[in-house]
Structure formats: structure tokens, C-alpha cells
Enzyme design. Sequence first.
Site, PDB file in Angstrom:
ATOM      1  N   GLU A 110       0.860  -1.294   0.062  1.00 37.78           N
ATOM      2  CA  GLU A 110       0.155   0.010   0.203  1.00 37.78           C
ATOM      3  C   GLU A 110       0.974   1.376  -0.004  1.00 37.78           C
ATOM      4  O   GLU A 110       1.778   1.260   0.502  1.00 37.78           O
ATOM      5  CB  GLU A 110      -0.933  -0.142   1.176  1.00 37.78           C
ATOM      6  CG  GLU A 110      -2.002  -1.027   1.239  1.00 37.78           C
ATOM      7  CD  GLU A 110      -3.188  -1.031   2.284  1.00 37.78           C
ATOM      8  OE1 GLU A 110      -4.135  -1.499   1.859  1.00 37.78           O
ATOM      9  OE2 GLU A 110      -2.825  -0.607   3.221  1.00 37.78           O
ATOM     10  N   CYS A 162       3.386   8.387   1.605  1.00 39.41           N
ATOM     11  CA  CYS A 162       3.847   7.169   2.268  1.00 39.41           C
ATOM     12  C   CYS A 162       3.939   5.810   1.615  1.00 39.41           C
ATOM     13  O   CYS A 162       3.055   5.411   1.330  1.00 39.41           O
ATOM     14  CB  CYS A 162       2.861   6.870   3.634  1.00 39.41           C
ATOM     15  SG  CYS A 162       3.321   5.703   4.720  1.00 39.41           S
ATOM     16  N   CYS A 220       7.220  -7.932   6.302  1.00 35.19           N
ATOM     17  CA  CYS A 220       8.475  -7.162   7.053  1.00 35.19           C
ATOM     18  C   CYS A 220       9.154  -8.234   7.920  1.00 35.19           C
ATOM     19  O   CYS A 220       8.241  -9.133   8.583  1.00 35.19           O
ATOM     20  CB  CYS A 220       8.107  -5.966   7.874  1.00 35.19           C
ATOM     21  SG  CYS A 220       9.671  -5.374   8.708  1.00 35.19           S
ATOM     22  N   CYS A 271       7.761  -6.285  14.650  1.00 36.03           N
ATOM     23  CA  CYS A 271       7.500  -5.511  15.933  1.00 36.03           C
ATOM     24  C   CYS A 271       6.225  -5.964  16.275  1.00 36.03           C
ATOM     25  O   CYS A 271       5.161  -6.167  15.733  1.00 36.03           O
ATOM     26  CB  CYS A 271       7.594  -3.910  15.548  1.00 36.03           C
ATOM     27  SG  CYS A 271       9.114  -3.474  15.097  1.00 36.03           S
ATOM     28  N   CYS A 318       2.910  -3.971  15.097  1.00 35.36           N
ATOM     29  CA  CYS A 318       2.556  -3.724  13.865  1.00 35.36           C
ATOM     30  C   CYS A 318       2.185  -4.827  13.062  1.00 35.36           C
ATOM     31  O   CYS A 318       2.615  -5.924  13.072  1.00 35.36           O
ATOM     32  CB  CYS A 318       4.026  -3.261  13.124  1.00 35.36           C
ATOM     33  SG  CYS A 318       4.202  -3.086  11.561  1.00 35.36           S
ATOM     34  N   CYS A 344      -1.116   4.334  10.229  1.00 31.99           N
ATOM     35  CA  CYS A 344       0.336   3.853  10.530  1.00 31.99           C
ATOM     36  C   CYS A 344       0.014   2.359  10.987  1.00 31.99           C
ATOM     37  O   CYS A 344      -0.804   2.239  11.938  1.00 31.99           O
ATOM     38  CB  CYS A 344       1.063   4.305  11.409  1.00 31.99           C
ATOM     39  SG  CYS A 344       2.158   5.858  10.932  1.00 31.99           S
TER      40      CYS A 344
HETATM   41  N1  SAH Z   1       9.883  -0.393   9.241  1.00 33.49           N
HETATM   42  C1  SAH Z   1       9.820   1.041   9.539  1.00 33.49           C
HETATM   43  C2  SAH Z   1       9.185   1.944   8.623  1.00 33.49           C
HETATM   44  C3  SAH Z   1       7.622   1.467   8.432  1.00 33.49           C
HETATM   45  S1  SAH Z   1       6.873   1.492   9.987  1.00 33.49           S
HETATM   46  C4  SAH Z   1      10.037   1.512  11.033  1.00 33.49           C
HETATM   47  O1  SAH Z   1       9.688   0.706  11.649  1.00 33.49           O
HETATM   48  O2  SAH Z   1      10.322   2.489  11.213  1.00 33.49           O
HETATM   49  C5  SAH Z   1       6.452   3.394   9.927  1.00 33.49           C
HETATM   50  C6  SAH Z   1       6.137   3.648  11.359  1.00 33.49           C
HETATM   51  O3  SAH Z   1       4.703   3.242  11.918  1.00 33.49           O
HETATM   52  C7  SAH Z   1       7.031   3.116  12.729  1.00 33.49           C
HETATM   53  O4  SAH Z   1       7.278   4.316  13.440  1.00 33.49           O
HETATM   54  C8  SAH Z   1       6.178   2.146  13.346  1.00 33.49           C
HETATM   55  O5  SAH Z   1       6.744   1.758  14.395  1.00 33.49           O
HETATM   56  C9  SAH Z   1       4.818   2.756  13.191  1.00 33.49           C
HETATM   57  N2  SAH Z   1       3.885   1.650  13.571  1.00 33.49           N
HETATM   58  C10 SAH Z   1       3.763   0.529  13.135  1.00 33.49           C
HETATM   59  N3  SAH Z   1       2.723  -0.012  13.517  1.00 33.49           N
HETATM   60  C11 SAH Z   1       1.984   0.644  14.183  1.00 33.49           C
HETATM   61  C12 SAH Z   1       0.596   0.748  14.769  1.00 33.49           C
HETATM   62  N4  SAH Z   1      -0.197  -0.419  14.707  1.00 33.49           N
HETATM   63  N5  SAH Z   1       0.047   1.756  15.237  1.00 33.49           N
HETATM   64  C13 SAH Z   1       0.998   3.160  15.229  1.00 33.49           C
HETATM   65  N6  SAH Z   1       2.195   2.904  14.787  1.00 33.49           N
HETATM   66  C14 SAH Z   1       2.779   1.979  14.075  1.00 33.49           C
HETATM   67 FE1  SF4 Z   2       8.651  -3.717   9.925  1.00 35.89          FE
HETATM   68 FE2  SF4 Z   2       6.408  -2.737  11.394  1.00 35.89          FE
HETATM   69 FE3  SF4 Z   2       8.679  -3.224  12.686  1.00 35.89          FE
HETATM   70 FE4  SF4 Z   2       8.588  -1.254  10.833  1.00 35.89          FE
HETATM   71  S1  SF4 Z   2       7.166  -1.353  12.550  1.00 35.89           S
HETATM   72  S2  SF4 Z   2      10.397  -2.555  11.224  1.00 35.89           S
HETATM   73  S3  SF4 Z   2       7.322  -2.126   9.308  1.00 35.89           S
HETATM   74  S4  SF4 Z   2       7.807  -4.732  11.872  1.00 35.89           S
END
Ligand code: SAH
Ligand code: SF4
Length: 386
Positions: free
Chosen positions: A91, A104, A111, A115, A118, A342
Amino acid sequence: MAVNLLDFDLEGLTAFCDRLGEKRFRAIQLYRWIHQKGQPDFEQMSDLARSLRGKLASQAEVRALPLISEHVSADGTVKWLFDVGAGNAIESVFIPEADRGTLCVSSQAGCAVGCRFCSTGHQGFSRNLGTGEIVAQLWFAEHRLRQRLQLSVGGRAIDNVVMMGMGEPLQNYDALLPALRTMLDDHGYGLSRRRVTVSTSGVVPMIDRLRADCPVALAVSLHAPDDRLRDSLVPLNRKYAIDELLHACTRYLDAAPRDFITFEYCMLDGVNDAVEQAQALVQLLKPRLRCKINLIPFNPFPASGLVRSSRERVLAFAQVLQDAGLVTTIRKTRGDDIDAACGQLAGEVQDRTNARERLARQRVIAIQPARPIPLPADGRGLEQRA
Ligand code: SAH
Ligand code: SF4
């Protein structure tokens, strides 16, 4: 298979043209046709010699990503879902603001970092996107929006790109670098280094490479003030601990286009949002480097088992940081009604076993956008919506 010209930065396109016996200024013309005018059809590139147009038509293409759906939120946020094959989708999200437009962009299907908060991380890793697939998101969005917003010639829809879609951009560095160069190139999208942001969960060696190769704005997803908690939220922390990460951030500042690093901090109720944790964050960051902190309200999804912090807790946390002199912002959630915020991107797409059915289901969504988008009169893009 035809060469995808979206895979090249200007140097790459120059080398390709050289192989065709063409001079650099031809590569510049071609690059401008593709990126500045959004023209995918070599026949329409009127100032290129017929012989060159013929060679291009037989060997090359401007390969767009097949569009699955386009959703427009009540607040003007637009989300596009693209098919990247084998049942995977990625997306891109456009976020309009009064004085600028931000796109974005995704860097991977899924990924590998995983995390806890996420949904992309919960999907697991499918594959890296190629340079052309990263650039295709901007190429499509910019020219789609120019038509939709009826911008005058030379008008630009997107002036900010954030690599904050699906994936960890610094785990796909080789594809990312030429894509960043095309974003920055004056013959490409001409974006300022300050307005292209790479967001990373902390791939330390690649932060150093980015600093050397192409220093753009850097955002680091921190989410915790200590290693114990960060280990459990961002598993990559077990490899590159906070101290090592902050050293890399300090080194990055030497070359960075801005004189601060942005730290992202996703607010999780009862996990990382206590006032004591805000104080620990101050102790950690303030003595070490110039930074800004961006607090992100968590976008919940069922499998996470986590809950968004209340507004009161976010405000109390922000107050501690601000009182200590750390510039702090709270991210507005945009596009909530179309799941464009996000961490919500393509959260349910990856399912290799049922790829066809799933794509069919997604196409059904495409018929009912929150608000229909008028299609250009020449029907461009229609074939991708079918
Ligand atoms: N992988 C990279 C970029 C993509 S994620 C990273 O982790 O920075 C972009 C941002 O969205 C990151 O700061 C991530 O921590 C945040 N993010 C991921 N899942 C989220 C969620 N469920 N709610 C709010 N922010 C989230
Ligand atoms: Fe990967 Fe999501 Fe962690 Fe960013 S926040 S590094 S997209 S798992």
C-alpha cells in the site's frame, strides 16, 4: 522480458542509453518524460528520434504496479493497494495537508523485523520490492493526483515522501538507494533531501551507509526508553541495542539535511506510556543528541493484544518531554475510516494459499470507495482498475 525503466536512477538510465548508442542528454530527456510528465508511452515522447522510440518499444517499458483498489477518506487521505504478485499486495497512502502533500511509500511486502505492535510485522516477510516497485508508487500517485486535482503544468501534488509504509527500508537498501536518488533528482521528482524521510527500526550499519551515500531526513522508531522493553517490542534491538543505535544517530547528524533526528514512539497503554518512562526517555536522549519526538497513537489490530493509550496518558507523557525541552509532536491519525493509518497497511493481505480469492475480495472493495475518484477522460489507469 523488457527492461523496466522505473528501475533506474539517472545514472542507471544513462548507462542503459549508452548501451543503445545514445548520449546522456537523451537519457535526461527520457527520464523527464517518465518522471516529470508521467508518460509511459514511448511513441508519445515527441522530441525523441523515431529510431530511439522504436528501440525503446522493443526492449523497455515503464512498468506500473497493477492497481487493486483506491480509497479516498473523508479527510482527503487516499490509499492505493497494489498487486505485487503471488498473492502479495502493498500500500501507499497520500496525506494532504494545508501546505503540502505527503506520500507514505512501502519498501517490502511484509517485514522481517516483526515488531509486536505492527500488523505488517505480524504478517511476516514475503519479499523485497525492487527499485522500480518503490518508484512506481510515487510515479503513479504523483501523476494520478495531478490529474485528479487538475494541477497546472509544472504543478506538483507530492512534496514529501516518507518511507513509512510496509517494510523496513534499510533491510532493502540496494533497491532503496536508486529509488531515493530518483526522488531527489532535479530531472526526476526534484524533492528536497529534507522532505524525503527514511524511517527505520534501527538497522545500524545501514544508517551509516545511508549517511555516506544519500543522507536524507532520518526517523528512528524507538518506542521504548530501555533495552529490556525495546527488545520485546522491536526484536531488532537484540542485535543493535539502544546505545549503539544512538551512536549511529549522532554520526548521522554530521551529514543529515536537518540538524535533528526524529524519534517515533508508538503509545501503548500500560506498556511504554508511563510518566516515569517519559522521564527515562528524557535522560536517555537529552544529553546525547538533537532530536524531535513524534508520539504516534497506536492503531490497534486484534492479533496484537495491545491497546491504544488514552489521550490523557499521551498528553501527560508529552508534557514531561516538553517540560524537559524536547520538541514533541503527537501524530494526528489520518484516514482512519479507510484503514490508512500507520501500521494498518495491507494488514490482511498476505495469504499465499488463497491468493486468487483474496485478490478477488479486495477488488470488491474497490467498487465501493468511500468517495469515487473521477477517472481521467483519456481512460488512463482504467485498465488497471478492471
Ligand atoms: N519499518 C520502518 C518503517 C515502516 S513503519 C520502521 O519501523 O520505522 C512506520 C512507522 O509506523 C514506525 O514508526 C512504526 O513503528 C509505526 N507503526 C507500526 N505499527 C503501528 C501501529 N499499529 N500503530 C501505530 N504506529 C505503528
Ligand atoms: Fe517492520 Fe512494522 Fe517493525 Fe517497521 S514497525 S520494522 S514495518 S515490523
